[in-house]
Write a protein that holds these residues in place. Structure first.
Motif, short mmCIF file in Angstrom:
data_model
loop_
_atom_site.label_atom_id
_atom_site.label_comp_id
_atom_site.label_asym_id
_atom_site.label_seq_id
_atom_site.Cartn_x
_atom_site.Cartn_y
_atom_site.Cartn_z
N THR A 1 -6.61 -60.48 9.61
CA THR A 1 -6.20 -59.40 8.72
C THR A 1 -6.61 -58.05 9.28
N LEU B 1 -4.14 -57.06 11.79
CA LEU B 1 -2.88 -56.68 11.15
C LEU B 1 -2.88 -55.19 10.84
N ASN C 1 0.97 -60.71 3.97
CA ASN C 1 -0.21 -61.36 4.54
C ASN C 1 -0.49 -62.64 3.76
#
Length: 278
Positions: free
Chosen positions: A41, A44, A195
């Protein structure tokens, strides 16, 4: 009854504000503070300033458009050269918290501390502080407008309740703090933000079609142009900066430029005009 037409500068028909929230990994802290220990994450978010932002700056240079970039202070600290590059390209830098904090959950003093911390970073890196503010995730507390006014901000671009700028009402009176509303339908995150953990969206049922999203953006522009309003795109480098989506944005900007009398302007330029004329 029809609404009175807005008098934009030089007889322009409508205003277009292209804006970017350079959140990086801080965007995901609003959903789960554990992202600092979640490499996938975190990466990302990092895609935004590292890969997406350079593509965006190149595209804006191609089209000769100045945009507004709202940047959390932490991102400016971690990516100082990227931050300075935005300024070198003559774009506007706006305030967006320090760690993308939700202002609605903060006290007056906590909000002031966050704003002062990031303004100091802006000053150190570029020699000037931000005049525009966009609250992270679109919500601020009832006393945030008063704080922004008292701290010398010219405008906010945080609310959703209009499609033209307006003077913010503080203590029952119209103030000199201009609000430039944005819209979820002109935000790339509801279309493409995705996500697995933390889940975004919770139902895990969306990555929108590029073509349909482009059609939505185009149709909205045509409506704003028809009524002479203020079209505000609210984009994120980690989202719109992907290869296919940057091509989509290229097509959108090219289409808008075909229309006569469109005023491409930064948030500061729009707010200054509104303050002086309305």
């Amino acid at each position: 009854m029809g609404e009175a037409a807005i008098k934009w500068p030089d007889g322009k028909r409508c205003a277009v504000m292209i804006s970017f929230d350079v959140d990086g990994p801080t965007a995901w802290t609003s959903f789960d503070s554990r992202i600092w220990d979640m490499p996938k994450t975190f990466s990302l978010g990092e895609y935004g300033p590292i890969r997406g932002l350079p593509r965006i700056l190149d595209l804006l240079e191609k089209h000769g458009i100045r945009a507004t970039f709202f940047v959390p202070g932490w991102i400016a600290e971690q990516h100082p050269e990227r931050f300075r590059e935005i300024a070198r390209c003559k774009h506007e830098l706006g305030h967006h918290g320090y760690l993308h904090e939700l202002f609605v959950n903060k006290t007056y003093d906590e909000q002031r501390e966050i704003i002062e911390r990031s303004q100091k970073i802006f000053q150190e890196l570029t020699g000037k502080t931000a005049r525009g503010f966009r609250t992270p995730s679109g919500d601020f507390s009832n006393d945030t407008p008063r704080l922004l006014r008292d701290m010398g901000f010219l405008y906010s671009s945080s609310m959703r309740g209009d499609d033209r700028p307006y003077r913010t009402v503080i203590d029952g009176k119209e103030s000199d703090l201009i609000e430039i509303p944005a819209k979820w339908e002109l935000d790339d995150f509801p279309q493409f933000g995705y996500n697995f953990f933390p889940a975004m969206p919770k139902g895990q049922d969306r990555v929108a079609s590029h073509q349909w999203t482009l059609e939505n953006y185009l149709m909205e522009f045509e409506g704003y142009y028809r009524f002479g309003l203020c079209y505000v795109l609210m984009l994120h480098p980690q989202v719109i900066g992907k290869p296919g989506r940057i091509r989509m944005l290229d097509k959108l900007l090219a289409h808008i430029k075909q229309y006569p009398d469109v005023w491409f302007a930064t948030g500061e330029e729009i707010a200054t005009w509104w303050l002086q004329n309305y």
